[in-house]
Every structure is written in structure tokens, then in C-alpha cells.
Design an enzyme around this catalytic site. Sequence first.
Site, PDB file in Angstrom:
ATOM      1  N   ARG A   1      -3.855   3.160   1.696  1.00  0.00           N
ATOM      2  CA  ARG A   1      -4.794   2.695   2.719  1.00  0.00           C
ATOM      3  C   ARG A   1      -4.226   2.765   4.131  1.00  0.00           C
ATOM      4  O   ARG A   1      -4.942   2.646   5.110  1.00  0.00           O
ATOM      5  CB  ARG A   1      -5.250   1.260   2.380  1.00  0.00           C
ATOM      6  CG  ARG A   1      -6.141   1.199   1.160  1.00  0.00           C
ATOM      7  CD  ARG A   1      -6.280  -0.214   0.585  1.00  0.00           C
ATOM      8  NE  ARG A   1      -5.160  -0.560  -0.288  1.00  0.00           N
ATOM      9  CZ  ARG A   1      -5.051  -1.720  -0.956  1.00  0.00           C
ATOM     10  NH1 ARG A   1      -5.988  -2.648  -0.830  1.00  0.00           N
ATOM     11  NH2 ARG A   1      -4.013  -1.962  -1.726  1.00  0.00           N
TER      12      ARG A   1
ATOM     13  N   GLY B   1       2.069   0.543 -11.529  1.00  0.00           N
ATOM     14  CA  GLY B   1       1.670  -0.859 -11.542  1.00  0.00           C
ATOM     15  C   GLY B   1       2.816  -1.818 -11.248  1.00  0.00           C
ATOM     16  O   GLY B   1       3.985  -1.519 -11.489  1.00  0.00           O
TER      17      GLY B   1
ATOM     18  N   LYS C   1      21.668   7.206  34.185  1.00  0.00           N
ATOM     19  CA  LYS C   1      22.038   7.572  32.811  1.00  0.00           C
ATOM     20  C   LYS C   1      23.539   7.689  32.741  1.00  0.00           C
ATOM     21  O   LYS C   1      24.141   8.318  33.611  1.00  0.00           O
ATOM     22  CB  LYS C   1      21.403   8.915  32.451  1.00  0.00           C
ATOM     23  CG  LYS C   1      21.702   9.368  31.043  1.00  0.00           C
ATOM     24  CD  LYS C   1      21.762  10.871  30.914  1.00  0.00           C
ATOM     25  CE  LYS C   1      23.038  11.433  31.492  1.00  0.00           C
ATOM     26  NZ  LYS C   1      23.259  12.848  31.185  1.00  0.00           N
TER      27      LYS C   1
HETATM   28  C1  UD1 Z   1      -1.323  -7.232  -5.610  1.00  0.00           C
HETATM   29  C2  UD1 Z   1      -1.718  -8.097  -6.801  1.00  0.00           C
HETATM   30  C3  UD1 Z   1      -2.878  -8.996  -6.391  1.00  0.00           C
HETATM   31  C4  UD1 Z   1      -2.467  -9.836  -5.217  1.00  0.00           C
HETATM   32  C5  UD1 Z   1      -1.957  -8.967  -4.065  1.00  0.00           C
HETATM   33  C6  UD1 Z   1      -1.351  -9.850  -3.015  1.00  0.00           C
HETATM   34  C7  UD1 Z   1      -1.246  -6.791  -8.788  1.00  0.00           C
HETATM   35  C8  UD1 Z   1      -1.804  -5.969  -9.903  1.00  0.00           C
HETATM   36  N1  UD1 Z   1      -2.093  -7.243  -7.895  1.00  0.00           N
HETATM   37  O1  UD1 Z   1      -2.427  -6.406  -5.281  1.00  0.00           O
HETATM   38  O2  UD1 Z   1      -3.236  -9.840  -7.465  1.00  0.00           O
HETATM   39  O3  UD1 Z   1      -3.550 -10.615  -4.783  1.00  0.00           O
HETATM   40  O4  UD1 Z   1      -0.925  -8.075  -4.527  1.00  0.00           O
HETATM   41  O5  UD1 Z   1      -0.941  -9.131  -1.886  1.00  0.00           O
HETATM   42  O6  UD1 Z   1      -0.052  -7.051  -8.790  1.00  0.00           O
HETATM   43  N2  UD1 Z   1       4.126  -1.666  -6.064  1.00  0.00           N
HETATM   44  C9  UD1 Z   1       5.185  -1.155  -6.808  1.00  0.00           C
HETATM   45  N3  UD1 Z   1       4.906  -0.339  -7.875  1.00  0.00           N
HETATM   46  C10 UD1 Z   1       3.637  -0.036  -8.231  1.00  0.00           C
HETATM   47  C11 UD1 Z   1       2.566  -0.566  -7.481  1.00  0.00           C
HETATM   48  C12 UD1 Z   1       2.844  -1.390  -6.408  1.00  0.00           C
HETATM   49  O7  UD1 Z   1       6.341  -1.415  -6.492  1.00  0.00           O
HETATM   50  O8  UD1 Z   1       3.472   0.708  -9.211  1.00  0.00           O
HETATM   51  C13 UD1 Z   1       4.428  -2.523  -4.918  1.00  0.00           C
HETATM   52  C14 UD1 Z   1       3.785  -2.026  -3.638  1.00  0.00           C
HETATM   53  O9  UD1 Z   1       4.680  -1.160  -2.933  1.00  0.00           O
HETATM   54  C15 UD1 Z   1       3.547  -3.319  -2.856  1.00  0.00           C
HETATM   55  C16 UD1 Z   1       3.364  -4.354  -3.959  1.00  0.00           C
HETATM   56  O10 UD1 Z   1       3.879  -3.779  -5.150  1.00  0.00           O
HETATM   57  O11 UD1 Z   1       4.668  -3.675  -2.065  1.00  0.00           O
HETATM   58  C17 UD1 Z   1       1.899  -4.714  -4.163  1.00  0.00           C
HETATM   59  O12 UD1 Z   1       1.173  -3.528  -4.455  1.00  0.00           O
HETATM   60  P1  UD1 Z   1      -0.273  -3.296  -3.850  1.00  0.00           P
HETATM   61  O13 UD1 Z   1      -0.757  -1.991  -4.356  1.00  0.00           O
HETATM   62  O14 UD1 Z   1      -0.284  -3.536  -2.411  1.00  0.00           O
HETATM   63  O15 UD1 Z   1      -1.044  -4.460  -4.652  1.00  0.00           O
HETATM   64  P2  UD1 Z   1      -2.377  -5.174  -4.209  1.00  0.00           P
HETATM   65  O16 UD1 Z   1      -3.526  -4.291  -4.490  1.00  0.00           O
HETATM   66  O17 UD1 Z   1      -2.235  -5.702  -2.832  1.00  0.00           O
HETATM   67 CA    CA Z   2      -0.768  -5.403  -1.124  1.00  0.00          CA
END
Ligand code: UD1
Ligand code: CA
Length: 487
Positions: A18, A83, A356
Amino acid sequence: MTQNTLAIVVLAAGQGTRMRSRLPKVLHPVAGRPLVGHVLTTASRLGADHIEVVVRHERDQVVAALSDAYPGTVFVDQDDVPGTGRAVEVALDAIPGFDGDVLILSGDCPLADVDTLTAFVAEHRSTGAAATLMTAIVDDPTGYGRVIRDAAGDVDRIVEQKDATDDEAAVREINAGMYVFRAAALREYLPTVGVDNAQGEKYLTDVPGLLRLAGDRVAASVVSDVTVTFGVNDRAQLALVGRLLNERIVRRWQLEGVTIVDPATTWIDDDAKLAADVTILPHTQILGASVIAAGATVGPDTTLVDCEIGEDAVVKRTDANLAVIGAGATVGPFSFLRPGTVLGANGKIGAYVETKNARIGEGSKVPHLSYVGDATIGRGVNLGASTITANYDDVNKHRTEIEDEVHTGSHTVLVAPVRLGAGAKTGAGAVVRKDVPAGALAMSVAPQRNIEGWVEKNRAGTGAAEAASRAHDAADKAGDGAQEEDR
Ligand code: UD1
Ligand code: CA
């Protein structure tokens, strides 16, 4: 024993679609650090036994950006199972013997501070729950996982927005994405989490529900200040989080005795340091590792990057990078100080001056319209308006050395390499190509020659010629005008 050990897992493997950016989301800077850098700065202050960052998207870039600044951090690679659940699973696999508490933070949530997280971990330990979620009640829960409670009001499970029914989506208590789990609970249940959901991902947020089904307790810590939970998924949130971090930094310095006239237009990076009785005027940015000593006034309209400003110095409408300004010195308005500028105590760099790689001694002044580059200037020197160091001969850069008490005439060009001895002077417009001995006056401009009547002869009929004729007539009349005046 082991129950008081702490591992911190920072999730930073996601792409951040995003953001629509070439730069991985967690590396976008706010307040002088990447988003995930704020999380790691805070994590480093919590006394953890392990700090792990889970990486995947642009992993080399993320590791390169963090490994020097956060030594001791362990980077763990996520595989192609997507995930947050998988991210935590690989992090735990990397610390096989660990069986304490695991604090999970997101690389995109930089506002959770040391006090909030310390209290959060303590709360988890005091209740003895298998897991504690940080939650918040918000007006608009869009995008967050919702916290579903049972009839008794206890946490039952988390449901992601994309998997929520309308009733679930209407819940205003959100999962902040920060948790403390007992390591054993994660080790037991993460392998059982599937990817059968709207996003086809292994959700960390499935674990609380599984714990409940197995009869374990899941606690929730509801934060009173929802801003600590704010995360960055897009550029609008990036700006909001940046502003909130800045407000916090500004308030911290105000409480330390710094006058900040307009917090809304003052931006201070997290690493900058300001002493008491510093005054910051509007539209000013204090960036990088800048340090400002007591009594100094900076601004308005000034940007300092990695600068050191001495006591009681005044820096006005200036752009400066890696410059050192001595005590009591004045800079600006409209000065451009590039790296390696060192201005001595009580010195002056004035209007429309660029410097500089220049050391300017105590009490020395470069007041107007100058370029000073690759120069060493002693004490008590005054460079006349528009004195220029010509340091570049199209091939190489050369140095200019100016000893104590030298005064240059306006519009002097110092063709480097060149040295002006102590107390030397230059005439206006001098082009100095040879060294000037101590105490000498250097003149390079030919004596002036006036060709009388040139304009009337060669430019007849022009305004200039007419003006000249009138002046000549007036002078002629004045010549015999003495008698007329007597009349
Ligand atoms: C996540 C939570 C959601 C919560 C929100 C809060 C999950 C499934 N959902 O959603 O319940 O309300 O955060 O901000 O956990 N990341 C990884 N590996 C991955 C996917 C993501 O390390 O495979 C990291 C991302 O870099 C990020 C964090 O996990 O720093 C959260 O991922 P993001 O995709 O932003 O999750 P949200 O959709 O915000
Ligand atoms: Ca997030």
C-alpha cells in the site's frame, strides 16, 4: 528462572504494497530513522535477551540499513509461506532453547514507547496468561483485526477484517499487532495454523483462538492512548505517524528547557540534542545528530543536518550540513554551509555566503556574497564583500590559506593554491594568483584611465550622451556662475 527471560521479535518481512514504493515500507524514514529503526531503538531499551528482526522482502536492503546501527540484532529469513504467523514461527526456530516470554512488535508501528511496552510485558507476567494482546478501542477500526470477546468479556479470538462477518466488523476493539506470548504456546500452536483464510496467509492472529480452545487464558491490555498503536500502511499514515513522533520529540525538549516557538513547523530528529535555553524559531528542521548548545537561537527558516552549534550562537535562515559553529558566532540570513565548514567563536558567515570544507578562525568574518571552499582562515580575518576562493581549476581542487588579521578588498578572487600572510591586504577587485607576504598589499587591477568625452563622441543621441552634455553645461555655467550668484 526462565520465565523472566524476554525475546523480542520484530516483524519486517512484508512488502508494504500500500506504500507503492521502491523502498521497503519499514525503511521509510520518520524523525531521522527508518520506521523499523524506531521499533529497534525502543526494543534495545527493554532489556531483552534476544532481539530478532524477521525479513524477506528486499531483505538485503533491510539488513544493510539496520545491521550497523543495531548491533546484536539477529536477522531471520522468512521462507515463502506468507503471513505474520509464519514470520514468528521462523523467529522461534532460530532460538530453539528459548522458553521465556516473546514480545512481538511490528516494524511498521514506531509509536509504542519504552514505558508502554515495559508496562505491557509486566502486565502479561502478572496475570499468568498464555498470551496478552495489546488492544485499543477506536472510532474507525477499518483495516485492523477485531478482538472478539466471549459472554464473560474475556478475549475469545481475533478475526481479520477480510474474514470478518458484518457483526464482527462492527466491533471497535482492534488488535494493535503487539503481543506477549509464552514461547511454549507459540511453539505448540503455530505449526497447526493453516492458510485457509481470505488472504491465504498463516495468521499469527489465529493463535489466541487456538489457545482458548485448548483452555488457556488470553488477556488483553487495552491502551488508553490509541496513538501508541498507530501503524503505517500507506503514505498518509506515514505522515501522521511522523507528526506524532515529532510532537513527542518537541514536547521532550520543551520540558528540558528549550523554547520552541512554533511546534507545528519545527521538525527535530530523534537523535538531535538541544541544551536548555536554546530557542528554535518557526519553520526550522534540526536533523540527524545535530547538537545545539545553551543559549543558541536557530531559525526561522533553517535546516541543520548533523551540525554542531555553539553556545549563544545565532543561526538565521540558513541551510547547513555537517558544519560546526562556534560559541557566539552568527550565521545568515541566507547562508549555505556545506560539509566541513567550521566557524570559530564569535565569527560571522553572512548573507548569500556559501562555504565548504573551510575552517574560519575565531572572530573572523565572511559577511557578504562570498564563496569560501577548501580554505583555512586564521583569526580576526575580514573577507570583503564578494571575496571568492577559486578552488577548482577544472581538474583539481586546491586550498587557500589565509593567516590572522588579513583583510581582503571587495570582489577579491583568490586563485588557489594561494596563501595570504598575516595582516596582508588586497585591493578591491584583486585577482590573487601569487602568494601575498605578511603585511603586503596585493593589487592586480591596472590603474584606472578615464577617456574624457568618450560617451558624447561615440554614443551621440543616447540618454547617456544627453545626460553627460547636461552635466558638462552645468559645470561650464558653474565656472562663470560666481558673478551671477553675486547679483
Ligand atoms: C496485522 C494483524 C492485524 C492487526 C494489525 C495491526 C495479522 C494477520 N493481522 O495486520 O490483526 O490489527 O496488524 O497493525 O497479523 N509481516 C511479516 N511477514 C509476513 C507478513 C507481514 O513479517 O508474511 C510483517 C510486516 O512487514 C509488518 C507486520 O508483519 O511489519 C504486519 O503486517 P501487515 O501486512 O502490515 O499486517 P496488517 O494487515 O496491518
Ligand atoms: Ca500493518
